[in-house]
Design an enzyme around this catalytic site. Structure first.
Site, PDB file in Angstrom:
ATOM      1  N   PRO A   1       0.812  -1.206   0.000  1.00 12.08           N
ATOM      2  CA  PRO A   1       0.000   0.000   0.000  1.00 12.08           C
ATOM      3  C   PRO A   1       0.850   1.263   0.000  1.00 12.08           C
ATOM      4  O   PRO A   1       1.937   1.289   0.554  1.00 12.08           O
ATOM      5  CB  PRO A   1      -0.780  -0.108   1.308  1.00 12.08           C
ATOM      6  CG  PRO A   1      -0.030  -1.069   2.145  1.00 12.08           C
ATOM      7  CD  PRO A   1       1.068  -1.668   1.358  1.00 12.08           C
ATOM      8  N   GLU A   2       0.310   2.278  -0.601  1.00 13.97           N
ATOM      9  CA  GLU A   2       0.900   3.602  -0.470  1.00 13.97           C
ATOM     10  C   GLU A   2       0.008   4.409   0.464  1.00 13.97           C
ATOM     11  O   GLU A   2      -0.916   3.876   1.062  1.00 13.97           O
ATOM     12  CB  GLU A   2       1.042   4.258  -1.851  1.00 13.97           C
ATOM     13  CG  GLU A   2       1.933   3.425  -2.765  1.00 13.97           C
ATOM     14  CD  GLU A   2       2.346   4.145  -4.036  1.00 13.97           C
ATOM     15  OE1 GLU A   2       2.377   5.387  -4.029  1.00 13.97           O
ATOM     16  OE2 GLU A   2       2.619   3.468  -5.023  1.00 13.97           O
TER      17      GLU A   2
ATOM     18  N   HIS B   1       0.029 -17.177   6.279  1.00 15.20           N
ATOM     19  CA  HIS B   1       0.762 -15.943   6.569  1.00 15.20           C
ATOM     20  C   HIS B   1       0.018 -15.026   7.530  1.00 15.20           C
ATOM     21  O   HIS B   1       0.263 -13.825   7.551  1.00 15.20           O
ATOM     22  CB  HIS B   1       1.078 -15.231   5.256  1.00 15.20           C
ATOM     23  CG  HIS B   1       1.801 -16.112   4.285  1.00 15.20           C
ATOM     24  ND1 HIS B   1       3.074 -16.582   4.509  1.00 15.20           N
ATOM     25  CD2 HIS B   1       1.423 -16.646   3.103  1.00 15.20           C
ATOM     26  CE1 HIS B   1       3.448 -17.349   3.499  1.00 15.20           C
ATOM     27  NE2 HIS B   1       2.461 -17.409   2.636  1.00 15.20           N
TER      28      HIS B   1
ATOM     29  N   ARG C   1       5.084 -11.665   2.460  1.00 17.60           N
ATOM     30  CA  ARG C   1       6.509 -11.374   2.247  1.00 17.60           C
ATOM     31  C   ARG C   1       7.221 -10.950   3.528  1.00 17.60           C
ATOM     32  O   ARG C   1       8.445 -10.854   3.545  1.00 17.60           O
ATOM     33  CB  ARG C   1       6.663 -10.310   1.154  1.00 17.60           C
ATOM     34  CG  ARG C   1       6.271 -10.856  -0.203  1.00 17.60           C
ATOM     35  CD  ARG C   1       6.190  -9.773  -1.248  1.00 17.60           C
ATOM     36  NE  ARG C   1       7.486  -9.403  -1.765  1.00 17.60           N
ATOM     37  CZ  ARG C   1       7.655  -8.548  -2.759  1.00 17.60           C
ATOM     38  NH1 ARG C   1       6.610  -7.965  -3.321  1.00 17.60           N
ATOM     39  NH2 ARG C   1       8.849  -8.247  -3.193  1.00 17.60           N
TER      40      ARG C   1
END
Length: 277
Positions: free
Chosen positions: A2-3, A92, A116
């Site tokens: 996300p930004e 995850h 990640r």
DNA sequence: CGTAGACCCTGCGCGC
DNA sequence: TGCGCGCAGGGTCTAC
């Protein structure tokens, strides 16, 4: 992943659903994030209420009573899910919080998922938040400080590309790889131009473009590419409004020019060959 | 000193 | 269907 617009969208979703909620229980399933999770610190927050959900740059700040804040960063692939019941666990799902919102019988679960593991979950004293290493050297908030003169002053003498400059969180926060391309398209500035060679009038255009692009993305609920979800797990929909990002070889909506992609240090930059100079 | 590049990690889509 | 490759939105460290 996300930004700033995505993080802000998530912040609003969390605030709506979790304000005043009390932490009942915590489970850390995998502590190997960018900063290792300190399980006992998180467990020690049980019983506290959430007083506010804030944001600095791309860091979510979950403020608790008793001078504690949980700093959460989503990295590239992180998600925060608010669930009413025990949804099936994902490989995850690294951190789980069970919360009791005010005036509700059933508790809800907040879940941090990050394949990640570039993100982080850190506990700090709210009173010393600004001094924390993660936040101490961050630059300006682009939706709060909209001073084009500041950007011009910071860029003075710099030979680095303007795209790289805009993505430097020590200068201005929240602009990632997607919106850097979008902002420069909006401002009609070529991404490889040296930041130090941009005139004041063009910095005005860039600053205006930063505000417009980010505000529009927030209004639209955040960009969607492959796997973005807001706090409720809903898809955003600003992705279809991207003008250049991901549109290599397509036609520019403004000038009809061809959109090109270039790669620097493994990051893609998209720009129009016709109207960005 | 400023800057570019490598790197952390996993998953996905594509071409063969 | 299976495999290898390139690519992915962030941030930090190293080396030039």
């Amino acid at each position: 992943m996300p930004e700033l617009p995505e993080v802000e969208t998530i912040r609003r979703g969390l605030a709506l659903r979790l304000l005043g909620a009390r932490i009942e229980d915590v489970e850390v399933r995998d502590r190997r994030l960018r900063v290792p999770v300190r399980t006992r610190q998180l467990l020690a927050l049980s019983g506290r209420r959430i007083e506010a959900v804030g944001r600095r740059a791309k860091y979510l700040l979950v403020h608790l009573e008793g001078d504690r804040t949980i700093i959460i960063h989503l990295g590239m692939s992180g998600r925060l899910l608010v669930q009413d019941d025990d949804a099936p666990l994902d490989t995850h799902d690294h951190v789980r919080w069970w919360l009791s919102p005010p005036g509700r019988k059933r508790r809800v679960e907040l879940r941090y998922r990050d394949p990640r593991r570039f993100g982080l979950v850190v506990v700090v004293a709210t009173s010393r938040l600004g001094e924390h290493a993660l936040l101490a050297s961050l630059g300006r908030e682009p939706l709060v400080d909209t001073d084009a003169g500041y950007l011009a002053a910071q860029a003075r003498g710099s030979r680095r590309s303007v795209k790289n400059f805009l993505m430097d969180a020590r200068v201005v926060v929240g602009i990632g790889n997607i919106y850097a391309s979008e902002i420069l398209w909006r401002a009609r500035v070529h991404p490889t131009v040296a930041a130090g060679r941009i005139a004041a009038s063009r910095w005005q255009r860039v600053m205006a473009a930063i505000g417009e692009v980010l505000e529009e993305a927030i209004a639209a609920g955040g960009t969607t590419l492959s796997d973005y979800r807001d706090a409720d797990g809903n898809l955003g929909y600003f992705g279809s409004d991207l003008e250049v990002y991901g549109r290599e070889a397509e036609t520019c909506s403004r000038c009809g020019g061809i959109i090109r992609r270039r790669v620097d240090a493994g990051r893609s930059t998209y720009y129009c060959t016709g109207c960005q100079h």
